[in-house]
Design an enzyme around this catalytic site. Structure first.
Site, PDB file in Angstrom:
ATOM      1  N   GLU A 288      -7.755  11.739  25.144  1.00 49.32           N
ATOM      2  CA  GLU A 288      -8.023  11.802  23.970  1.00 49.32           C
ATOM      3  C   GLU A 288      -9.933  12.202  23.994  1.00 49.32           C
ATOM      4  OE1 GLU A 288      -6.639   8.959  21.371  1.00 49.32           O
ATOM      5  OE2 GLU A 288      -8.081   9.454  19.595  1.00 49.32           O
ATOM      6  N   SER A 325      -9.132   6.039  18.608  1.00 44.73           N
ATOM      7  CA  SER A 325      -8.356   6.166  19.269  1.00 44.73           C
ATOM      8  C   SER A 325      -7.356   6.415  18.476  1.00 44.73           C
ATOM      9  CB  SER A 325      -7.872   6.062  20.839  1.00 44.73           C
ATOM     10  OG  SER A 325      -7.005   6.255  20.925  1.00 44.73           O
ATOM     11  N   GLU A 367       1.286  -6.060  13.682  1.00 46.11           N
ATOM     12  CA  GLU A 367       2.125  -5.220  14.506  1.00 46.11           C
ATOM     13  C   GLU A 367       2.902  -4.277  14.093  1.00 46.11           C
ATOM     14  OE1 GLU A 367       0.786  -4.044  18.781  1.00 46.11           O
ATOM     15  OE2 GLU A 367      -0.522  -2.148  17.641  1.00 46.11           O
TER      16      GLU A 367
END
Ligand code: SF4
Ligand code: SF4
Ligand code: SF4
Length: 590
Positions: A288, A325, A367
């Site tokens: 990326e 990202s 998360e």
């Protein structure tokens, strides 16, 4: 002023003369002659508010006892650290604290690691002397990561200081006066509705059981004992350098093999390693970055594997979200791959597969429960399955919870033989283990990116410029003739500095790594309580020792990751990767 010319003070502690630099507190001077004056509120390098009074010592000539954590030494001071008067004062403070305390040590998660309990024992407090004067404090068990029991709070203020001074979040503060004084988020809201990012740093410094992680050990044991379920486990890089410590071994004990053995004895069907997906993260994140550099994408690109950091930028800097990202954290990449690729490969019903994570982090609990983290379920839905929605990761346990499970199961951890992780999701390289230390993700990324761009091996694998515990570190690398400036920060207070630079348009970084906790995951909010920088350093050394001893030290060399791309993913940033390994972020309102 140079060190040589620094003014000094000579004084006497317990009749022993000592000379220390001017400005030294009595507490620190005592430590230099080997006397640990007890405290409940002092937090080294973060706060000295003298609120508890336990650190009182006697100074000749002074009418009252002196709080040693805030009083600097002066010439010819004559200090006594223990006598009948001092012990009586310390004991009375403990007795007053216990008057308004539930004293339910038998059922408290902090029993055995509680500083209040230890001090009560040390001071010989054997009965409850004073009646309760306060109403019982409120409990707040609503959040996924952190639980609060204000009845066990002794108002030391450590949590307030760490949240404000280390993390710059200020989710909690003192409120009220007198016997109504309490620690609370703004307007007495639940913590889960405040700006709290679930980093858990307050839980590692809280001296009592007032702030803890949400304990999910019973649910995990229930899943293990349920014969209809397949229960697999992944362990984050930092756990191998801290689970031994949580079980009474010295800080920095490296116990990778014993940990794998203990997890099998607990009954997990397969024992895997989050380091597998740490290597995978490097493949995806490195690709990326190269794509952004080539196509003029948003720079600097910032790492996305630390979930407290993600909540922080979503809450406080939503305009900068394009810098993140899109890679999920290694925990979440593991969950989505385990329930898609691995479940299909092994023929296991994904709806009966339970993925447990052992993490150094309380934010990983939060998360795992983010609503979008159900990509394996979406993947199977596209293939025609009609399961009820399931999460990619079912339970994220902290290091402390794993230690509790091991103790509960009666496993003699110190004498376990070393065992290996299972294949293929247990294979990893040295680049993956250093994810556990601040700067590690950056170093791992550079090891691979340099080779992908230049076609030749990095001259020196160890990128010393981004190692260590300085709050912000940077390096400029020559990657095939192109200079690449990289930056690393740990703690959210330091992250804020870099974010402000980016927001003002003055940042010249190409790639930035942020870790939420002091020292990175090795200092995470789910790690053993009462951390010091010395203990963090021991854990850090253990992590780098593991890296140096591994045969493969670059993520792209991981044969299991190479097979995964050949068999399933195709290529980094490809179609399957996009759906299973990447995610989106959104502004978080509180
Ligand atoms: S916080 Fe400490 S003293 Fe209070 S109940 Fe828990 S272990 Fe006991
Ligand atoms: S978990 Fe972190 S952000 Fe939340 S209150 Fe504790 S220190 Fe503050
Ligand atoms: S919650 Fe814990 S750290 Fe915070 S003030 Fe109370 S006892 Fe101290």
């Amino acid at each position: 002023m140079s060190k040589q010319s620094q003014a000094t003070v000579t004084l006497t502690i317990n009749e022993k003369p000592i000379t220390v630099p001017e400005g030294t507190t009595i507490l620190h001077a005592c430590q230099q002659v080997g006397i640990q004056v007890p405290t409940l509120c002092h937090l080294e390098g973060v706060c000295s508010n003298a609120s508890c009074g336990i650190c009182a010592v006697e100074v000749k000539g002074a009418k009252n006892l002196i709080r040693s954590c805030v009083q600097a030494v002066s010439p010819n001071m004559d200090i006594t650290t223990s006598n009948a008067r001092i012990i009586r004062a310390r004991r009375t403070i403990i007795e007053l604290l216990l008057a308004n305390h539930p004293n339910d040590c038998l059922s408290c998660v902090r029993s055995g690691t509680c500083e209040l309990q230890a001090l009560a024992e040390q001071m010989g407090v054997l009965s409850k002397k004073f009646p309760r004067t306060k109403k019982p404090g409120k409990q707040d068990f609503a959040g996924w990561g952190i639980m609060r029991d204000n009845d066990k709070c002794i108002l030391c203020g450590r949590c307030v200081s760490v949240c404000r001074e280390v993390q710059s979040v200020s989710a909690i503060d003192f409120a009220g006066r007198g016997i109504r004084t309490r620690i609370t988020p703004f307007l007495d809201q639940p913590l889960s509705e405040s700006s709290c990012v679930n980093c858990g740093q307050c839980t590692v410094v809280c001296p009592t059981g007032a702030l803890t992680e949400r304990d999910e050990t019973d649910q995990v044991f229930d899943a293990i004992y349920n014969k209809e379920l397949t229960v697999i486990v992944q362990t984050a890089p930092a756990i191998r350098a801290s689970i031994g410590e949580a079980l009474g071994m010295p800080a920095g004990s490296l116990v990778t093999g014993q940990m794998a053995a203990a997890l099998r004895r607990l009954g997990f069907d397969s024992v895997f390693d989050t380091q597998f997906t740490a290597d995978l993260t490097i493949m995806e994140e490195g690709s990326e970055l190269l794509q952004r550099l080539k196509n003029g994408g948003t720079l600097p690109m910032m790492t996305s594997c630390s979930p407290g950091w993600i909540s922080f930028i979503e809450t406080f800097y939503p305009k900068l979200l394009p810098h993140l990202s899109t890679c999920k954290s290694p925990q979440q990449m593991f969950g989505s791959l385990a329930k898609s690729y691995w479940a299909e490969k092994t023929g296991i019903d994904p709806s009966k597969l339970v993925v447990v994570s052992i993490m150094p982090c309380t934010a990983k609990k939060f998360e795992a429960k983010r609503p979008e983290m159900r990509d394996a379920w979406e993947w199977w839905k596209k293939k025609g399955r009609k399961d009820a929605p399931f999460f990619d990761v079912d339970f994220a346990l902290t290091t402390r919870e794993l230690a509790r499970m091991i103790r509960r199961a009666g496993i003699d951890f110190a004498h376990l033989p070393e065992e290996q992780f299972d294949d293929p999701l247990g294979r990893s390289t040295g680049a993956a283990v250093i994810f556990g230390a601040t700067g590690g993700v950056m170093e791992a990324a550079v090891r691979t990116a340099y080779e992908l761009v230049t076609g030749s091996a990095l001259p020196n694998l160890e990128l010393k410029a981004v190692r260590g515990f300085d709050g912000i570190r940077s390096a400029t690398l020559d990657v095939g003739g192109t200079p690449l400036k990289v930056g690393v920060a740990h703690t959210l207070k330091n992250a804020r500095v870099l974010l402000d630079e980016i927001a003002s348009g003055k940042s010249d970084y190409a790639f930035v790594e942020i870790m939420t906790c002091p020292g990175g995951c090795l200092g995470g909010g789910g790690q053993p309580v009462n951390p010091t920088w010395e203990k963090r350093e021991e854990r850090r050394q253990a992590i780098y020792t593991e890296d140096r001893g591994l045969p493969l030290r670059k993520s792209h060399q991981n044969p299991a990751v190479q097979d995964l791309y050949k068999e399933f993913l195709g290529e980094p940033l490809g179609h399957e990767s996009h759906h299973l390994l990447h995610t989106k972020y959104s502004a978080r309102r509180v």
